[in-house]
Design a protein around this motif. Structure first.
Motif, PDB file in Angstrom:
ATOM      1  N   ILE A 266      57.516  -3.778 -12.622  1.00  0.00           N
ATOM      2  CA  ILE A 266      57.272  -5.022 -13.372  1.00  0.00           C
ATOM      3  C   ILE A 266      57.789  -6.229 -12.595  1.00  0.00           C
ATOM      4  CG2 ILE A 266      57.873  -6.329 -15.450  1.00  0.00           C
ATOM      5  CD1 ILE A 266      58.004  -3.547 -16.889  1.00  0.00           C
ATOM      6  N   HIS A 267      59.057  -6.211 -12.220  1.00  0.00           N
ATOM      7  CA  HIS A 267      59.646  -7.433 -11.649  1.00  0.00           C
ATOM      8  C   HIS A 267      59.177  -7.717 -10.229  1.00  0.00           C
ATOM      9  CE1 HIS A 267      62.598  -5.339  -9.123  1.00  0.00           C
ATOM     10  NE2 HIS A 267      62.919  -6.527  -8.634  1.00  0.00           N
ATOM     11  N   ASP A 268      58.671  -6.708  -9.528  1.00  0.00           N
ATOM     12  CA  ASP A 268      58.225  -6.935  -8.159  1.00  0.00           C
ATOM     13  C   ASP A 268      56.702  -6.931  -8.040  1.00  0.00           C
ATOM     14  OD1 ASP A 268      59.071  -7.526  -5.534  1.00  0.00           O
ATOM     15  OD2 ASP A 268      58.576  -5.499  -4.894  1.00  0.00           O
ATOM     16  N   ASN A 269      56.032  -6.984  -9.175  1.00  0.00           N
ATOM     17  CA  ASN A 269      54.570  -7.038  -9.184  1.00  0.00           C
ATOM     18  C   ASN A 269      54.104  -8.356  -8.575  1.00  0.00           C
ATOM     19  OD1 ASN A 269      51.956  -8.000 -10.594  1.00  0.00           O
ATOM     20  ND2 ASN A 269      51.974  -5.785 -10.910  1.00  0.00           N
ATOM     21  N   ILE A 270      53.020  -8.302  -7.809  1.00  0.00           N
ATOM     22  CA  ILE A 270      52.532  -9.498  -7.112  1.00  0.00           C
ATOM     23  C   ILE A 270      52.194 -10.637  -8.077  1.00  0.00           C
ATOM     24  CG2 ILE A 270      50.130  -8.749  -7.037  1.00  0.00           C
ATOM     25  CD1 ILE A 270      50.033  -9.955  -4.176  1.00  0.00           C
ATOM     26  N   TYR A 271      51.789 -10.303  -9.291  1.00  0.00           N
ATOM     27  CA  TYR A 271      51.430 -11.332 -10.268  1.00  0.00           C
ATOM     28  C   TYR A 271      52.645 -11.847 -11.049  1.00  0.00           C
ATOM     29  CZ  TYR A 271      46.808  -9.571  -9.226  1.00  0.00           C
ATOM     30  OH  TYR A 271      45.678  -9.181  -8.572  1.00  0.00           O
ATOM     31  N   VAL A 272      53.729 -11.109 -11.044  1.00  0.00           N
ATOM     32  CA  VAL A 272      54.919 -11.468 -11.807  1.00  0.00           C
ATOM     33  C   VAL A 272      55.992 -12.098 -10.919  1.00  0.00           C
ATOM     34  CG1 VAL A 272      56.794 -10.547 -13.234  1.00  0.00           C
ATOM     35  CG2 VAL A 272      54.476  -9.662 -13.504  1.00  0.00           C
ATOM     36  N   ARG A 273      56.126 -11.602  -9.703  1.00  0.00           N
ATOM     37  CA  ARG A 273      57.238 -11.977  -8.819  1.00  0.00           C
ATOM     38  C   ARG A 273      57.393 -13.490  -8.662  1.00  0.00           C
ATOM     39  NH1 ARG A 273      55.709 -10.416  -3.574  1.00  0.00           N
ATOM     40  NH2 ARG A 273      55.711  -8.314  -4.387  1.00  0.00           N
TER      41      ARG A 273
END
Length: 138
Positions: free
Chosen positions: A66-73
């Motif tokens: 979750i936290h390192d997702n390209i859309y979230v980071r």
């Protein structure tokens, strides 16, 4: 391994204080040494059995995804938490600890909800299968 961790952490802190460069560009290798030494320190640490620790550990991979997702980071670290703004502030360590804990807890809650939804979906699928088999055999 604890002395290696402490020395590498101190080098990163001193680098952050005495340079205007981006901390992670200058200390990427040192950060890796710090991380590996901290991991090696705790890898054989026996804490016994705890349901809370097991529950938190079961969400660790989800937290990472979750936290390192390209859309979230970018949104999380740059827009929401504004880490670059706090990186050179007087309360950087306090901010960093609070931010990491908040992200960890929020992502843990999200992954726990995902686990519960998948468990409920699995039970529903099993129930539907059992009903179909029962009707076929009747």
């Amino acid at each position: 391994m604890i002395p290696v961790f402490i020395v590498s952490l101190a080098v990163m802190a001193v680098t952050n204080v005495f340079t205007d460069e981006d901390l992670w560009v200058l200390t990427g290798g040192i950060c890796l040494i710090c991380s590996v030494s901290l991991f090696c320190t705790f890898k054989n640490f026996n804490m016994g059995s705890s349901r809370a620790i097991a529950a938190a550990a079961s969400t660790a991979f989800g937290i990472y995804l979750i936290h390192d997702n390209i859309y979230v980071r970018y949104y999380l670290w740059q827009e929401l938490l504004k880490c670059k703004f706090h990186a050179y502030g007087n309360y950087f360590i306090v901010f960093a600890i609070a931010a990491v804990l908040a992200v960890f807890i929020a992502c843990m809650a999200i992954d726990a909800l995902r686990q519960a939804a998948f468990k409920a979906a699995g039970k529903l699928i099993s129930y539907i299968k059992s009903q179909l088999i029962r009707r076929r055999n009747a």
